[in-house]
Motif scaffolding. Structure first.
Motif, PDB file in Angstrom:
ATOM      1  N   GLU B 219       0.843  -1.211   0.000  1.00 51.49           N
ATOM      2  CA  GLU B 219       0.000   0.000   0.000  1.00 51.49           C
ATOM      3  C   GLU B 219       0.871   1.252   0.000  1.00 51.49           C
ATOM      4  O   GLU B 219       0.593   2.219  -0.726  1.00 51.49           O
ATOM      5  CB  GLU B 219      -0.933  -0.026   1.224  1.00 51.49           C
ATOM      6  N   TYR B 308      -8.126  -2.628  -0.418  1.00 46.60           N
ATOM      7  CA  TYR B 308      -7.418  -1.880  -1.463  1.00 46.60           C
ATOM      8  C   TYR B 308      -8.011  -0.481  -1.628  1.00 46.60           C
ATOM      9  O   TYR B 308      -7.298   0.528  -1.651  1.00 46.60           O
ATOM     10  CB  TYR B 308      -7.509  -2.675  -2.774  1.00 46.60           C
ATOM     11  N   ALA B 309      -9.334  -0.403  -1.698  1.00 47.67           N
ATOM     12  CA  ALA B 309     -10.000   0.891  -1.904  1.00 47.67           C
ATOM     13  C   ALA B 309      -9.735   1.843  -0.734  1.00 47.67           C
ATOM     14  O   ALA B 309      -9.409   3.019  -0.925  1.00 47.67           O
ATOM     15  CB  ALA B 309     -11.507   0.673  -2.083  1.00 47.67           C
ATOM     16  N   TRP B 313      -6.641   4.056  -1.798  1.00 45.95           N
ATOM     17  CA  TRP B 313      -7.326   5.182  -2.453  1.00 45.95           C
ATOM     18  C   TRP B 313      -8.098   6.064  -1.488  1.00 45.95           C
ATOM     19  O   TRP B 313      -8.825   6.966  -1.917  1.00 45.95           O
ATOM     20  CB  TRP B 313      -8.251   4.658  -3.562  1.00 45.95           C
ATOM     21  N   VAL B 315     -10.755   5.597   0.027  1.00 48.61           N
ATOM     22  CA  VAL B 315     -12.206   5.562  -0.160  1.00 48.61           C
ATOM     23  C   VAL B 315     -12.863   5.418   1.210  1.00 48.61           C
ATOM     24  O   VAL B 315     -12.386   4.652   2.048  1.00 48.61           O
ATOM     25  CB  VAL B 315     -12.617   4.361  -1.060  1.00 48.61           C
ATOM     26  N   ASN B 317     -15.196   3.852   3.675  1.00 46.21           N
ATOM     27  CA  ASN B 317     -15.728   2.497   3.649  1.00 46.21           C
ATOM     28  C   ASN B 317     -17.244   2.499   3.840  1.00 46.21           C
ATOM     29  O   ASN B 317     -17.746   2.916   4.874  1.00 46.21           O
ATOM     30  CB  ASN B 317     -15.043   1.672   4.754  1.00 46.21           C
ATOM     31  N   THR B 325     -17.822   0.101  -2.044  1.00 43.69           N
ATOM     32  CA  THR B 325     -16.473   0.555  -1.680  1.00 43.69           C
ATOM     33  C   THR B 325     -15.450  -0.033  -2.646  1.00 43.69           C
ATOM     34  O   THR B 325     -14.577   0.677  -3.160  1.00 43.69           O
ATOM     35  CB  THR B 325     -16.128   0.106  -0.242  1.00 43.69           C
ATOM     36  N   GLU B 328     -15.593   1.557  -6.032  1.00 47.04           N
ATOM     37  CA  GLU B 328     -15.067   2.917  -6.031  1.00 47.04           C
ATOM     38  C   GLU B 328     -13.530   2.904  -6.102  1.00 47.04           C
ATOM     39  O   GLU B 328     -12.932   3.745  -6.775  1.00 47.04           O
ATOM     40  CB  GLU B 328     -15.539   3.665  -4.775  1.00 47.04           C
ATOM     41  N   GLY B 329     -12.905   1.940  -5.437  1.00 47.48           N
ATOM     42  CA  GLY B 329     -11.447   1.799  -5.518  1.00 47.48           C
ATOM     43  C   GLY B 329     -11.005   1.510  -6.952  1.00 47.48           C
ATOM     44  O   GLY B 329     -10.001   2.061  -7.436  1.00 47.48           O
ATOM     45  N   ARG B 332     -11.370   4.634  -9.108  1.00 46.10           N
ATOM     46  CA  ARG B 332     -10.280   5.597  -8.903  1.00 46.10           C
ATOM     47  C   ARG B 332      -8.988   5.122  -9.581  1.00 46.10           C
ATOM     48  O   ARG B 332      -8.173   5.930 -10.024  1.00 46.10           O
ATOM     49  CB  ARG B 332     -10.054   5.846  -7.407  1.00 46.10           C
ATOM     50  N   THR B 333      -8.796   3.817  -9.604  1.00 45.76           N
ATOM     51  CA  THR B 333      -7.618   3.273 -10.301  1.00 45.76           C
ATOM     52  C   THR B 333      -7.660   3.683 -11.773  1.00 45.76           C
ATOM     53  O   THR B 333      -6.677   4.198 -12.329  1.00 45.76           O
ATOM     54  CB  THR B 333      -7.606   1.725 -10.202  1.00 45.76           C
TER      55      THR B 333
END
Lengths: 388, 388
Positions: B219, B308-309, B313, B315, B317, B325, B328-329, B332-333
């Motif tokens: 991360e 991960y999200a 990122w 995000v 939760n 969630t 959304e991750g 954003r990727t």
């Protein structure tokens, strides 16, 4: 980011039953070895027998030198050097924790040096060559299984606990089986965890502004210790937590978290004196010193201490009063050390503090200490006083 | 955590002007070298002259083999092997990016092998020994400067881009001067950043539950790329950002982020086919494939995609709807890849998708791919279709 050079050639062999391959690994480097270890623990838990079995299966001859104590003494190092020379040994296997490994490294660098090995620790000699050292790690703490450093104590003419460094004393392999740490007492487990945490903190507090990536890796490592250490203390026989702590110990001190930056190490220097004068466990000196060092120095870079508080301790950032954020991060550091059963004052460790001036004097004998904040004798005294 | 073995013996020499010491470094390993490089870029920017000066100052003889192209071809590898044998060369210096390094590694492992070097890439031979390879890195991307892998393309009898691995092809040193990357075009910089990010993602998505420490290190690495890549694109001549990206590229792929866990690599396999069939830049295949791969597989482990999200990122939760969630991750990727100027659909890369079935067929020619989710031909087709 400053220019840097980084190499970590150690071959890590990590996991269950890995110690059974030790003979095969040694064969790549030597045939006649010094088997170096501490007290009787490796005999009680069967590790000693497994090592001997593997050495014999691979036709490796061995000479034993056991009995290394915590804070390894230069006298035993000299004895090891003598043995290696007389018996023409070509490899040293350290089976134990940081003290055994440090003793092994010091022996390794002394064998071909004509003078006294203590010369390396007082800056009179540089490490030119060393016998290869292999490790079977039994205590995650010092990171000595992959570091370029050895710390040895000399009791002649006063107390002295000092370090020597060189890339050629990095172990050639490190066998790391987390199961071997199941039987570690809670205090030793916690002291090891504090030591691991502190190896990261000593690097995190730097004067270098542009090293955000390594900062993040440092934060990841400290957060893992914070998360896993209480788990391991509650469930000492669970593999997952023991494995995480063992691997953080290596990453914390193999040098990867210090690339491209100045480091500090003032807290270690202060702690070493407490050990030299009072015999206190290394990790316990750090749980006492680190929060006090932090409180003493944080004003020199409040922003970095805010980053530490927010990213490591999830402190809510008080934008209007950043100093409060910084101090909350330090408070949580001390609370964490206390929560895992470590002392956070000298008094809790049974030390009265009568010898503060002597310790401060000794700590700065070769000049001021610390790379983030320079500590002179009076600074050391003030931090020891705060730590009472 | 699974048992693992990890070794990264590469000597990293990082920072300004470090290329001037290349001759001194090579002297430790060899005397007659193959100087391997790509197009004329190193001649234009003066790197070539500095290398030659350092080689001559250290009395190192050299034979040149330039002209390595992106996606290095097995034909040039064979030419390099022939040169090394005929000229009795004992070391290979790769001055360039991943293609040059991969070509050098493939040459290194082919010199002492009596059969054809392609055997290593189709599982017909294991790497037994290799010439030492040193690197001067000019493009942070593939991580080949410290990885145990080489990827080579073979155009005979159809298209094939395949990897071979072995610890003995890890470079012995890697000279990394971030200033050498100042002149990289934006597209190449961004493609490199996506490649670095993807090397972490391929390891992050794992079936192994107890590897929280390495997850955090992953991360930290992904967050650094996310933070630094836009900075570098806006300020291509600022040292700090270029240095961070260069070092993330190494850590992302030297193996340290994959210890103790299964890895995936399905997206790389899917991407390699796009390159083999259409010649698309490696990083661009990944910016297209990775978000689509994520959407195709996330339901198999929503919890990991939520982690991960949230952790990569930031995000928020959605505890009631974890799938939201997770998605959304992924969103954003894709947005990040788009924001740095990379294509996120085949169409944006000028690829119509007529050969999807052929690519899927080729991708799974030696069996299903992917360690986190197993992809068969029909899965590959579905991901390519989604990527149109």
């Amino acid at each position: 980011m400053q220019n840097f050079r980084f190499i970590c050639p150690t071959d890590f062999i990590f996991g269950k039953d890995t110690e059974n391959s030790v003979g095969e690994e040694i064969k790549k480097y030597g045939k006649r070895i010094l088997l170096h270890y501490g007290g009787g623990h490796i005999k009680k838990n069967g590790l000693y027998d497994r090592i001997i079995r593997s050495l014999k299966a691979n036709e490796i001859e061995y000479v034993e030198l056991g009995g290394v104590k915590a804070n390894p003494d230069v006298e035993m190092v000299r004895e090891g050097i003598r043995l290696c020379r007389e018996e023409k040994l070509d490899f040293i296997l350290a089976a134990g924790g940081g003290s055994v490994i440090d003793s092994a490294k010091a022996i390794a660098m002394g064998v071909s040096y004509p003078g006294d090995v203590w010369d390396f620790f007082v800056g009179k000699a540089q490490i030119e060559e060393a016998l290869p050292v292999g490790v079977i790690l039994t205590i995650p703490a010092t990171g000595s299984e992959a570091s370029n450093t050895t710390v040895v104590t000399n009791s002649e003419g006063g107390h002295s606990k000092r370090a020597a460094s060189g890339d050629n004393i990095k172990p050639v392999f490190a066998i790391m089986n987390p199961e071997l740490t199941y039987s570690l007492p809670a205090y030793q487990t916690a002291a090891g965890g504090v030591d691991i945490f502190s190896h990261v903190a000593e690097r995190y507090f730097t004067l270098e502004p542009d090293c955000g990536f390594t900062d993040r890796l440092c934060e990841a490592t400290m957060k893992t210790v914070i998360g896993c250490l209480p788990e391991v203390l509650s469930h000492p026989q669970e593999y997952a937590g023991r494995a995480e702590i063992m691997w953080t110990g290596t990453i914390a001190h193999n040098g990867i978290l210090g690339v491209g930056r100045s480091e500090d190490w003032g807290s270690h220097m202060l702690g070493h004196e407490i050990t030299a004068f009072y015999g206190l466990t290394h990790g316990a000196t750090l749980s006492i010193i680190i929060p006090n060092w932090m409180e003493y120095v944080y004003k020199t870079d409040v922003t970095r201490f805010v980053k530490y508080a927010v990213n490591v301790w999830n402190v809510e950032n008080n934008m209007d009063h950043p100093e409060k954020t910084a101090l909350e991060g330090i408070r949580r550091t001390r609370d964490f050390f206390r929560s895992v059963g470590m002392p956070v004052t000298l008094e809790e460790a049974g030390i009265d503090g009568d010898r503060i001036e002597e310790m401060a004097e000794n700590c700065t004998k070769y000049g001021p200490v610390g790379g983030f904040v320079t500590l002179r004798k009076e600074d050391c005294m003030a931090i020891y006083e705060k730590s009472k």
